[in-house]
Each structure stands twice: as structure tokens, then as C-alpha cells.
Design a protein around this motif. Structure first.
Motif, short mmCIF file in Angstrom:
data_model
loop_
_atom_site.label_atom_id
_atom_site.label_comp_id
_atom_site.label_asym_id
_atom_site.label_seq_id
_atom_site.Cartn_x
_atom_site.Cartn_y
_atom_site.Cartn_z
N UNK A 92 64.84 30.57 18.24
CA UNK A 92 64.88 30.03 19.61
C UNK A 92 66.30 29.62 19.97
N UNK A 93 67.01 29.02 19.02
CA UNK A 93 68.39 28.62 19.26
C UNK A 93 69.26 29.84 19.57
N UNK A 94 69.06 30.91 18.84
CA UNK A 94 69.81 32.15 19.09
C UNK A 94 69.55 32.70 20.48
N UNK A 95 68.28 32.65 20.90
CA UNK A 95 67.92 33.11 22.24
C UNK A 95 68.60 32.25 23.30
N UNK A 96 68.54 30.93 23.12
CA UNK A 96 69.13 30.00 24.09
C UNK A 96 70.64 30.22 24.20
N UNK A 97 71.30 30.34 23.06
CA UNK A 97 72.76 30.53 23.07
C UNK A 97 73.15 31.85 23.73
#
Length: 158
Positions: A53-58
Motif C-alpha cells: 500500500x505504501x508503494x502504491x501511495x508513493x
């Protein structure tokens, strides 16, 4: 070349950027910290999901920053034109079926067919640019060539 966008479209992208930055990013950082506290990360599904999820957000944050930096707001309030331009709402008659259609030409990120908003860069959008009331427009689709007559050009607040 800057990408055209309406003020409302720009504000929507800006709001998404702010939400991701101020709400979603801190939430996922907290989820990662909580998952780390559970110990072994090699078999920690919560940690893996939070990192994904962090990768998607970034990635989305970077994409939005790029789009906002590359866009040019086109103000359509009070605009008039005898030809189809960005921001115009165009009423068409599809010649074969005699069906009435209405489209508003907007930027790529604002296009939403369920609200009759099409991208100025779409095949129909490109075919309509520069046309006047009474002009015929041919649009090549995968199945056939569709012919429209421009019936009305107007500008309305989105």
C-alpha cells in the motif's frame, strides 16, 4: 506541452494529493510500524500488505505531483466560442441512428463517460476541435466510421 485541465479538475487532483499526503501516507506508516511490532517480517502478511500500500501511495503521489506541475488551467467561466474548443459542451446528432449525444471536452484526468465528459485527446474530442454548428464530424471507431452533426456549442460551469 502543458496538459489542459479545468479549474475543477485541478482542484480534484490537488485534493487527492493532499489526502494521500496528509491522511493515507501517515496511516500506512502507522500500519507498517504496528506490523513490525508483531515480530518476524518474513511471514507477516500485514507488513507485506502495508508495504505494498505504501508503494502504491508513493507512486500515486509522484504521478499527481507530475501532473499538477505539467498542467495548465483553462478557465471556461463566461467563455464563448463559435467553434468547439477545450471546455465546450457539444450537442451532436449521430447520423445513422439519429441519436442525440452530448459531450463536454475536458482534460485526460477529468474524462468520465458516465457524466458525458470526454478527453479532448480522445478520438471524438480530437475530431470535434475546431468544428462549428452545422459541421459534420467523422469518428473512426474499431467497428465503423460514425458520423455526427454538431447541433450546439455551449459553455457551462462543470
Amino acid at each position: 506541452m502543458p496538459t489542459p485541465i479545468t479549474r475543477k479538475g485541478y482542484e480534484a487532483l490537488k485534493a487527492e494529493l493532499d489526502r494521500l499526503h496528509k491522511v493515507e501516507r501517515p496511516r500506512v506508516i502507522e500500519a507498517i510500524a504496528e506490523a513490525r511490532a508483531h515480530g518476524d517480517l518474513s511471514e507477516n502478511a500485514e507488513y507485506d500488505a502495508a508495504k505494498e500500500r505504501q508503494g502504491f501511495i508513493e507512486a500515486r503521489l509522484a504521478e499527481l505531483k507530475g501532473k499538477l506541475a505539467d498542467c495548465r488551467i483553462i478557465d471556461i467561466a463566461g467563455r464563448t466560442s463559435e467553434t468547439v474548443v477545450f471546455g465546450a459542451t457539444v450537442v451532436l446528432i449521430e447520423q445513422e441512428a439519429q441519436a442525440k449525444k452530448q459531450y463536454t471536452l475536458v482534460g485526460q484526468d477529468e474524462a468520465d463517460l458516465k457524466f458525458s465528459r470526454i478527453s479532448v485527446q480522445s478520438p471524438v474530442g480530437r475530431a470535434l476541435i475546431g468544428k462549428r454548428v452545422g459541421d459534420m464530424v467523422e469518428v473512426t471507431t474499431p467497428a465503423k466510421i460514425v458520423e455526427y452533426e454538431v447541433m450546439e456549442i455551449r459553455f457551462e460551469e462543470l
